[in-house]
Design a protein around this motif. Structure first.
Motif, PDB file in Angstrom:
ATOM      1  N   GLY A 192       0.874  -1.358  -0.207  1.00 20.28           N
ATOM      2  CA  GLY A 192      -0.018  -0.031   0.104  1.00 20.28           C
ATOM      3  C   GLY A 192       0.803   1.241  -0.014  1.00 20.28           C
ATOM      4  N   GLN A 193       1.952   1.342   0.816  1.00 26.82           N
ATOM      5  CA  GLN A 193       2.823   2.259   0.970  1.00 26.82           C
ATOM      6  C   GLN A 193       3.607   2.454  -0.419  1.00 26.82           C
ATOM      7  N   ALA A 194       4.041   1.343  -1.098  1.00 30.30           N
ATOM      8  CA  ALA A 194       4.568   1.375  -2.452  1.00 30.30           C
ATOM      9  C   ALA A 194       3.655   2.067  -3.371  1.00 30.30           C
ATOM     10  N   VAL A 195       2.343   1.625  -3.541  1.00 27.05           N
ATOM     11  CA  VAL A 195       1.654   2.037  -4.521  1.00 27.05           C
ATOM     12  C   VAL A 195       1.427   3.807  -4.290  1.00 27.05           C
ATOM     13  N   ALA A 196       1.139   3.882  -3.193  1.00 33.19           N
ATOM     14  CA  ALA A 196       0.723   5.216  -2.719  1.00 33.19           C
ATOM     15  C   ALA A 196       1.885   6.195  -3.192  1.00 33.19           C
ATOM     16  N   CYS A 197       3.295   5.808  -2.865  1.00 36.32           N
ATOM     17  CA  CYS A 197       4.424   6.663  -3.062  1.00 36.32           C
ATOM     18  C   CYS A 197       4.596   6.657  -4.835  1.00 36.32           C
ATOM     19  N   ALA A 198       4.152   5.465  -5.336  1.00 33.87           N
ATOM     20  CA  ALA A 198       4.414   5.633  -6.926  1.00 33.87           C
ATOM     21  C   ALA A 198       3.257   6.739  -7.374  1.00 33.87           C
ATOM     22  N   LEU A 199       2.191   6.716  -6.865  1.00 34.38           N
ATOM     23  CA  LEU A 199       1.239   7.403  -7.533  1.00 34.38           C
ATOM     24  C   LEU A 199       1.316   8.914  -7.020  1.00 34.38           C
ATOM     25  N   LYS A 200       1.797   8.962  -6.013  1.00 35.45           N
ATOM     26  CA  LYS A 200       2.166  10.405  -5.584  1.00 35.45           C
ATOM     27  C   LYS A 200       3.411  10.923  -6.185  1.00 35.45           C
ATOM     28  N   ASN A 201       4.228  10.246  -6.641  1.00 36.21           N
ATOM     29  CA  ASN A 201       5.599  10.858  -7.543  1.00 36.21           C
ATOM     30  C   ASN A 201       5.376  10.309  -9.032  1.00 36.21           C
ATOM     31  N   TRP A 202       4.143  10.271  -9.631  1.00 34.66           N
ATOM     32  CA  TRP A 202       4.191   9.597 -10.782  1.00 34.66           C
ATOM     33  C   TRP A 202       4.560  10.692 -11.915  1.00 34.66           C
ATOM     34  N   ARG A 203       4.269  11.777 -11.639  1.00 32.44           N
ATOM     35  CA  ARG A 203       4.522  12.621 -12.797  1.00 32.44           C
ATOM     36  C   ARG A 203       6.162  12.672 -12.780  1.00 32.44           C
ATOM     37  N   ALA A 204       6.807  12.841 -11.716  1.00 29.90           N
ATOM     38  CA  ALA A 204       8.375  12.760 -11.350  1.00 29.90           C
ATOM     39  C   ALA A 204       9.139  11.518 -12.311  1.00 29.90           C
ATOM     40  N   LEU A 205       8.105  10.420 -11.598  1.00 29.94           N
ATOM     41  CA  LEU A 205       8.503   9.184 -12.263  1.00 29.94           C
ATOM     42  C   LEU A 205       8.694   8.826 -13.688  1.00 29.94           C
ATOM     43  N   THR A 206       7.616   9.465 -14.396  1.00 30.86           N
ATOM     44  CA  THR A 206       7.729   9.362 -15.833  1.00 30.86           C
ATOM     45  C   THR A 206       8.021  10.710 -16.601  1.00 30.86           C
ATOM     46  N   ARG A 207       8.672  11.735 -15.954  1.00 32.91           N
ATOM     47  CA  ARG A 207       9.203  12.703 -16.739  1.00 32.91           C
ATOM     48  C   ARG A 207      10.192  12.532 -17.993  1.00 32.91           C
ATOM     49  N   TYR A 208      10.924  11.430 -17.526  1.00 30.78           N
ATOM     50  CA  TYR A 208      11.933  11.051 -18.588  1.00 30.78           C
ATOM     51  C   TYR A 208      11.235  10.649 -20.183  1.00 30.78           C
ATOM     52  N   CYS A 209      10.036  10.332 -19.883  1.00 31.93           N
ATOM     53  CA  CYS A 209       9.486  10.255 -21.335  1.00 31.93           C
ATOM     54  C   CYS A 209       8.997  11.329 -21.987  1.00 31.93           C
ATOM     55  N   GLU A 210       9.104  12.572 -21.319  1.00 35.04           N
ATOM     56  CA  GLU A 210       8.755  14.339 -22.022  1.00 35.04           C
ATOM     57  C   GLU A 210       9.964  14.615 -22.402  1.00 35.04           C
ATOM     58  N   ASN A 211      11.311  14.203 -21.763  1.00 38.39           N
ATOM     59  CA  ASN A 211      12.606  14.958 -22.233  1.00 38.39           C
ATOM     60  C   ASN A 211      13.436  13.698 -22.468  1.00 38.39           C
ATOM     61  N   GLY A 212      13.846  13.501 -23.833  1.00 41.63           N
ATOM     62  CA  GLY A 212      15.010  12.530 -24.208  1.00 41.63           C
ATOM     63  C   GLY A 212      16.319  12.643 -23.392  1.00 41.63           C
ATOM     64  N   ASP A 213      16.627  13.839 -22.691  1.00 42.33           N
ATOM     65  CA  ASP A 213      17.978  13.959 -22.128  1.00 42.33           C
ATOM     66  C   ASP A 213      17.837  13.529 -21.017  1.00 42.33           C
ATOM     67  N   LEU A 214      16.777  13.126 -20.507  1.00 47.81           N
ATOM     68  CA  LEU A 214      16.670  12.571 -18.897  1.00 47.81           C
ATOM     69  C   LEU A 214      16.889  11.170 -18.988  1.00 47.81           C
ATOM     70  N   ALA A 215      17.648  10.699 -18.180  1.00 47.53           N
ATOM     71  CA  ALA A 215      17.847   9.125 -17.905  1.00 47.53           C
ATOM     72  C   ALA A 215      16.487   8.537 -17.097  1.00 47.53           C
ATOM     73  N   ILE A 216      16.419   7.127 -17.587  1.00 49.42           N
ATOM     74  CA  ILE A 216      15.128   6.638 -16.827  1.00 49.42           C
ATOM     75  C   ILE A 216      15.617   6.279 -15.364  1.00 49.42           C
ATOM     76  N   ASP A 217      16.754   6.006 -15.077  1.00 50.78           N
ATOM     77  CA  ASP A 217      17.182   5.850 -13.672  1.00 50.78           C
ATOM     78  C   ASP A 217      18.270   6.676 -13.322  1.00 50.78           C
ATOM     79  N   ASN A 218      18.761   6.645 -11.974  1.00 50.28           N
ATOM     80  CA  ASN A 218      19.911   7.263 -11.557  1.00 50.28           C
ATOM     81  C   ASN A 218      21.137   6.300 -10.976  1.00 50.28           C
ATOM     82  N   ASN A 219      21.175   5.416 -11.843  1.00 47.95           N
ATOM     83  CA  ASN A 219      22.304   4.354 -11.625  1.00 47.95           C
ATOM     84  C   ASN A 219      23.628   5.253 -11.662  1.00 47.95           C
ATOM     85  N   HIS A 220      23.947   6.001 -12.483  1.00 43.37           N
ATOM     86  CA  HIS A 220      25.027   6.813 -12.824  1.00 43.37           C
ATOM     87  C   HIS A 220      25.632   7.472 -11.385  1.00 43.37           C
ATOM     88  N   THR A 221      24.552   8.106 -10.895  1.00 40.00           N
ATOM     89  CA  THR A 221      24.676   8.781  -9.595  1.00 40.00           C
ATOM     90  C   THR A 221      25.108   7.785  -8.304  1.00 40.00           C
TER      91      THR A 221
END
Length: 127
Positions: free
Chosen positions: A23-52
């Protein structure tokens, strides 16, 4: 696929206990949905932060060793050296090669031009 995932999360949200891990995971994903999918709007953004995450691994692994630096001066010296190594990694040069060359040249180098030996400038001068 992301739209389907979003719809699925919305559908199961009410079926989960809010305090449960799922329940907490789903709530967190939905709360942050825009940030989690922002990479789809801008090709310069990485899908993850593995480099960091990888760049911080050395700090996390060294943390226990750094407890035994011996003195405050040793700690400052280590911080400076770690900064140089991170700078070398950032410009994709071998820290050992850079350090070896800089240490062999620094005594004869003009003090007014020491910034030429910084990793990013040294790398540019080599190419």
């Amino acid at each position: 696929m992301l739209e389907q995932l979003h719809e699925y999360l919305l559908m199961i949200r009410d079926q989960l206990l809010p305090k449960s891990e799922a329940g907490q995971a789903v709530a967190c994903a939905l709360k942050n949905w825009r940030a989690l999918t922002r990479y789809c709007e801008n090709g310069d953004l990485a899908i993850d932060n593995n480099h960091t995450e990888r760049s911080l691994r050395g700090i996390a692994m060294g943390r226990n060793n750094w407890v035994f630096l011996g003195s405050d001066r040793g700690g400052r010296t280590m911080a400076i050296l770690r900064s140089f190594v991170a700078s070398c990694e950032l410009v994709k040069i071998d820290p050992y090669v850079w350090l070896y060359e800089v240490l062999s040249r620094i005594a004869a180098h003009s003090i007014q031009q020491l910034d030429e030996l910084l990793p990013h400038r040294w790398a540019a001068a080599r190419h």
